[in-house]
Design a protein around this motif. Structure first.
Motif, PDB file in Angstrom:
ATOM      1  N   GLY A 134       0.759  -1.039  -0.132  1.00 36.53           N
ATOM      2  CA  GLY A 134      -0.040  -0.246  -0.392  1.00 36.53           C
ATOM      3  C   GLY A 134       0.304   1.404  -0.204  1.00 36.53           C
ATOM      4  O   GLY A 134       0.168   2.760  -0.148  1.00 36.53           O
ATOM      5  N   SER A 175      -3.409   1.303  -5.470  1.00 38.67           N
ATOM      6  CA  SER A 175      -4.123   2.624  -5.134  1.00 38.67           C
ATOM      7  C   SER A 175      -3.083   3.695  -5.086  1.00 38.67           C
ATOM      8  O   SER A 175      -1.778   3.357  -5.290  1.00 38.67           O
ATOM      9  N   THR A 226      -0.304   5.347   1.014  1.00 42.97           N
ATOM     10  CA  THR A 226      -0.855   6.146   0.036  1.00 42.97           C
ATOM     11  C   THR A 226      -2.208   7.159   0.833  1.00 42.97           C
ATOM     12  O   THR A 226      -2.749   8.344   0.464  1.00 42.97           O
TER      13      THR A 226
END
Length: 300
Positions: A24, A68, A93
């Protein structure tokens, strides 16, 4: 890659391994970062090869593996936990936001910690339209943004700063500028104080009944408080704000801040812009309070 590493001999640029982003996290090429006064204390305390840095702006090199966040080539601003003063940073993110074209990398780098703190502390005062707000330390990076954001919210703002800063603060929308909270006229619905000590004691005397005083880290001097200090200020509340304890991720609020900068409703005052090789000089200037606004250092 190269990064700032803090050692017993001081902070300097050194070779370190490239970061390995988690699923992520986006890999960001850092183009600029800002130095916060609070980080000076951390540099003095964490000398065991610590990697400092929270406020960064740059360009996405690799999108997060989970899909993402923005794609490669997107200019972004972010608030990271540490290790941001480097050529590359792995950034969750949820902690970044894409930059509008109208916002420069240097402006963006000045925003995260001070801008988020300003935005979130003013929210603690509720609806500010037509309300009276008193901001101490108004010539600093945080105080300057608190003044501008309170004005944008429709408040009547009194700024506490030295006389040489009065013209600029009035230009940015402050109704009046005073040298000390004790010089401020009347009572205020919201008071923000990041100075502490005698400043906070004087600021407490300026809160309106039912109003709010928000305090944060600044002067380590303690402020004695007595219940009788609240006579005439009944129902006022004293609220502490610690940025690291805020429960929400920075991304959405960073988008609000950059949008305000793009619309020319917020100016993150750049008191110093220099190369990151001048970190020691910038830190010294901050420690001696010779910088009005934010200190931003660029990479590359």
């Amino acid at each position: 890659m190269k990064a700032i590493v803090n050692t017993p001999a001081g902070a300097g640029i050194a070779d370190v391994d490239d970061p390995r982003p988690a699923a992520g996290e986006a890999l960001v090429a850092v183009r600029a970062f800002s130095v916060n006064r609070g980080e000076l204390a951390l540099l003095a305390a964490r000398t065991d090869d610590w990697r400092p840095g929270q406020d960064i702006a740059g360009v996405v090199v690799e999108q997060a593996a989970d899909g993402s966040g923005p794609p490669p080539g997107t200019r972004v601003v972010a608030l990271v936990e540490q290790a941001g003063w480097s050529e590359l940073a792995a950034v969750p993110t949820a902690r970044l936001s894409a930059l509008p074209d109208e916002v420069s990398i240097e402006q963006a780098a000045a925003l995260p910690l001070a801008g988020l703190t300003a935005l979130r502390t003013l929210r603690l005062g509720g609806d500010l339209l037509g309300r009276r707000v008193l901001v101490t330390g108004a010539s600093g990076g945080l105080g300057g943004m608190q003044v501008q954001l309170a004005v944008a919210a429709g408040a009547q703002v009194t700024a506490v700063a030295r006389a040489q800063h009065a013209k600029e603060l009035l230009r940015r929308g402050a109704t009046s500028v005073v040298a000390s909270p004790s010089d401020a006229d009347g009572l205020y619905d919201l008071v923000t104080d990041w100075v502490g000590g005698a400043s906070l004691a004087a600021a407490l005397a300026k809160v309106a009944p039912g109003g709010t005083v928000v305090v944060g880290s600044g002067n380590p001097d303690k402020t004695p408080i007595n219940i009788y200090d609240f006579l005439g200020h009944e129902g006022a509340r004293l609220v502490s704000y610690l940025s690291y304890a805020h429960p929400e991720p920075p991304g959405p609020d960073l988008a609000i801040l950059t949008g305000l900068v793009a619309a020319r409703r917020l100016d993150p005052v750049l008191g110093l812009v220099d190369a990151w090789t001048k970190l020691s000089e910038a830190a010294q200037a901050l420690a001696e309070r010779r910088i009005t606004g934010k200190a931003v250092l660029t990479i590359g």
